[in-house]
Design an enzyme around this catalytic site. Structure first.
Site, mmCIF file in Angstrom:
data_model
loop_
_atom_site.group_PDB
_atom_site.id
_atom_site.type_symbol
_atom_site.label_atom_id
_atom_site.label_comp_id
_atom_site.label_asym_id
_atom_site.label_seq_id
_atom_site.Cartn_x
_atom_site.Cartn_y
_atom_site.Cartn_z
ATOM 1 N N HIS A 1 0.571 -12.423 -18.382
ATOM 2 C CA HIS A 1 1.315 -11.369 -17.660
ATOM 3 C C HIS A 1 2.277 -10.657 -18.622
ATOM 4 O O HIS A 1 3.494 -10.650 -18.437
ATOM 5 C CB HIS A 1 2.073 -11.948 -16.461
ATOM 6 N N ARG B 1 -2.619 -7.312 -10.259
ATOM 7 C CA ARG B 1 -2.182 -8.549 -9.635
ATOM 8 C C ARG B 1 -3.367 -9.512 -9.546
ATOM 9 O O ARG B 1 -4.507 -9.083 -9.297
ATOM 10 C CB ARG B 1 -1.655 -8.301 -8.215
HETATM 11 P P1 NDP Z 1 1.573 3.448 -8.395
HETATM 12 O O1 NDP Z 1 2.069 3.150 -7.030
HETATM 13 O O2 NDP Z 1 2.274 4.506 -9.183
HETATM 14 O O3 NDP Z 1 0.029 3.847 -8.345
HETATM 15 C C1 NDP Z 1 -0.877 3.186 -7.539
HETATM 16 C C2 NDP Z 1 -2.229 3.884 -7.610
HETATM 17 O O4 NDP Z 1 -3.174 3.134 -6.861
HETATM 18 C C3 NDP Z 1 -2.200 5.296 -7.002
HETATM 19 O O5 NDP Z 1 -3.031 6.140 -7.735
HETATM 20 C C4 NDP Z 1 -2.781 5.059 -5.610
HETATM 21 O O6 NDP Z 1 -3.441 6.188 -5.048
HETATM 22 C C5 NDP Z 1 -3.803 3.987 -5.922
HETATM 23 N N1 NDP Z 1 -4.159 3.249 -4.707
HETATM 24 C C6 NDP Z 1 -3.372 2.507 -3.903
HETATM 25 N N2 NDP Z 1 -4.062 2.007 -2.877
HETATM 26 C C7 NDP Z 1 -5.332 2.458 -3.009
HETATM 27 C C8 NDP Z 1 -6.511 2.295 -2.264
HETATM 28 N N3 NDP Z 1 -6.539 1.568 -1.144
HETATM 29 N N4 NDP Z 1 -7.611 2.923 -2.690
HETATM 30 C C9 NDP Z 1 -7.605 3.666 -3.812
HETATM 31 N N5 NDP Z 1 -6.517 3.861 -4.578
HETATM 32 C C10 NDP Z 1 -5.384 3.255 -4.182
HETATM 33 O O7 NDP Z 1 1.593 2.058 -9.173
HETATM 34 P P2 NDP Z 1 1.861 1.822 -10.731
HETATM 35 O O8 NDP Z 1 0.877 2.626 -11.496
HETATM 36 O O9 NDP Z 1 3.299 1.999 -11.043
HETATM 37 O O10 NDP Z 1 1.558 0.249 -10.867
HETATM 38 C C11 NDP Z 1 0.325 -0.310 -10.479
HETATM 39 C C12 NDP Z 1 0.445 -1.843 -10.466
HETATM 40 O O11 NDP Z 1 0.487 -2.360 -11.789
HETATM 41 C C13 NDP Z 1 1.709 -2.409 -9.845
HETATM 42 O O12 NDP Z 1 1.648 -2.387 -8.429
HETATM 43 C C14 NDP Z 1 1.728 -3.816 -10.400
HETATM 44 O O13 NDP Z 1 0.994 -4.670 -9.550
HETATM 45 C C15 NDP Z 1 0.990 -3.704 -11.728
HETATM 46 N N6 NDP Z 1 1.837 -3.946 -12.895
HETATM 47 C C16 NDP Z 1 1.457 -4.931 -13.774
HETATM 48 C C17 NDP Z 1 2.195 -5.164 -14.908
HETATM 49 C C18 NDP Z 1 1.740 -6.166 -15.910
HETATM 50 O O14 NDP Z 1 2.465 -6.448 -16.877
HETATM 51 N N7 NDP Z 1 0.565 -6.733 -15.786
HETATM 52 C C19 NDP Z 1 3.413 -4.404 -15.212
HETATM 53 C C20 NDP Z 1 3.713 -3.385 -14.225
HETATM 54 C C21 NDP Z 1 2.950 -3.190 -13.101
HETATM 55 P P3 NDP Z 1 -2.629 7.569 -4.744
HETATM 56 O O15 NDP Z 1 -2.390 8.182 -6.106
HETATM 57 O O16 NDP Z 1 -3.573 8.353 -3.933
HETATM 58 O O17 NDP Z 1 -1.362 7.166 -4.058
HETATM 59 C C1 OXD Z 2 5.572 -5.291 -12.388
HETATM 60 C C2 OXD Z 2 5.079 -6.424 -13.181
HETATM 61 O O1 OXD Z 2 5.076 -5.079 -11.279
HETATM 62 O O2 OXD Z 2 5.718 -6.782 -14.202
HETATM 63 O O3 OXD Z 2 6.492 -4.601 -12.881
HETATM 64 O O4 OXD Z 2 4.050 -7.005 -12.858
#
Ligand code: NDP
Ligand code: OXD
Length: 309
Positions: free
Chosen positions: A272, A224
């Site tokens: 994006h 993000r």
């Molecule tokens: P998940 O919820 O599956 O994974 C999030 C990860 O971040 C987990 O490993 C979590 O730790 C870690 N995390 C969260 N908070 C912290 C913190 N404070 N400190 C350390 N680690 C932390 O998310 P996704 O993998 O599904 O997606 C990640 C992001 O990608 C989405 O939220 C979205 O913003 C972005 N995205 C962007 C897209 C694009 O086209 N650019 C498309 C899709 C998504 P733990 O494993 O311990 O819970």
């Molecule tokens: C998502 C994205 O969060 O597209 O799926 O950014």
């Protein structure tokens, strides 16, 4: 009848889902906020929903993000305490991993530098490093981070990751918790951000963090825009501490044509586009959760709002 309300402040862009929702939920009546009847919805299908409105919907039973990220929904301070689900899709994860691999190759194989040289007709061949010599560190080892780590590993990169909780990922060195962040950063040449946007992660990519990366490190940001302090990145690249960045997400999208990031040397902007879920897949996942909700079964891809992701 299943009353679905598409909730978005960008309602003019949300029609693309309607035909898929009607196919996947045959008894659906699909309404878009703020049209008549929108507040009667039982299911809210959300992308940047208007703040405070879902709290006024008396029949609402399920809030569903159309995205993997739920920051766009949880930012509503009056969000009712109802089940909240998100999209988790193997094709989305594969697409993200491809983007991360491309960004990694872009820096590892010096495409960033040769593209800049080419604009000046400058022929220069750089020394080659092998993939194992490049240490890629992934902030966020969730659905997307783990898939990216696996693909990078399969190509030969030295991969590590940082998550909130401790975990094991084959062949990947995992650092967990705030205390481990400095050690993780100190051994990262290419930093990939795949964190969810939460109060704990907003603004995490700032001058203090960049200073902990080795000189000449690069950033790939696909989570993000709000994770990044843009002036700190520009300063870190201009000063030569960082070699550059690939940025896919911005706090205001689309990025306006006159935004200086488009032309900032060392920084490459993409729109994006790292990973997009197909409308058919989004609708099918929402339909499956509606079926489960009605049957009293546990919902898929439910978010714990207390974690913020
Ligand atoms: P998940 O919820 O599956 O994974 C999030 C990860 O971040 C987990 O490993 C979590 O730790 C870690 N995390 C969260 N908070 C912290 C913190 N404070 N400190 C350390 N680690 C932390 O998310 P996704 O993998 O599904 O997606 C990640 C992001 O990608 C989405 O939220 C979205 O913003 C972005 N995205 C962007 C897209 C694009 O086209 N650019 C498309 C899709 C998504 P733990 O494993 O311990 O819970
Ligand atoms: C998502 C994205 O969060 O597209 O799926 O950014």
């Amino acid at each position: 009848m299943t009353r679905i309300t598409v909730m978005s402040t960008l309602s003019s862009q949300m029609g693309f889902l309607d035909e898929h929702l009607r196919r996947a939920v045959p008894d659906a009546v699909v309404t878009h906020w703020p049209d008549d009847g929108a507040l009667d919805g039982e299911i809210a299908v959300c992308w940047k929903p208007p703040a405070g409105v879902m709290a006024t919907m008396p029949n609402l039973r399920l809030v569903h993000s159309i995205a993997a990220g739920v920051d766009n929904v949880l930012s509503d301070k009056d969000l009712p305490a109802l089940p909240l689900c998100r999209i988790v899709d193997p094709d989305l994860a594969a697409a993200m991993a491809e983007y991360v691999l491309w960004g990694t190759l872009y820096f590892h194989r010096d495409f960033d530098r040769v593209a800049a040289n080419a604009r000046n007709g400058h022929w220069h061949r750089y020394d080659q490093a092998t993939a194992t010599d490049k240490r890629v560190g992934i902030l966020g080892l969730g659905t997307l981070g783990i898939e990216a780590a696996r693909l990078l590993k399969s190509v030969g990169y030295t991969v590590s990751g940082w998550s909130r909780s401790a975990k094991q990922v084959d062949g990947v060195e995992v650092f967990s918790g705030d205390a481990a962040l400095p050690d993780f950063l100190a051994q990262t040449d290419i930093l990939v951000c795949l964190l969810p946007l939460t109060p704990a992660t907003a603004g995490i990519l700032d001058a203090k963090l960049f200073a902990q990366l080795p000189k000449d490190a690069a950033l790939i940001l696909c989570s993000r825009g709000e994770h990044l302090a843009v002036p700190d990145l520009v300063e870190a690249v201009r000063s030569g501490h960082l070699r550059g960045a690939v940025i896919d997400v911005f706090d205001q999208e689309p990025l306006l044509p006159d935004n200086p990031l488009w032309t900032e040397p060392g920084i490459l902007v993409t729109p994006h586009m790292a990973a997009l879920a197909k409308p058919r897949v989004i609708a099918d996942q929402i339909a499956e959760n509606i079926r489960r909700l009605k049957a009293g079964d546990s919902l898929l891809n439910r978010v714990d709002p207390s974690h913020g992701y």
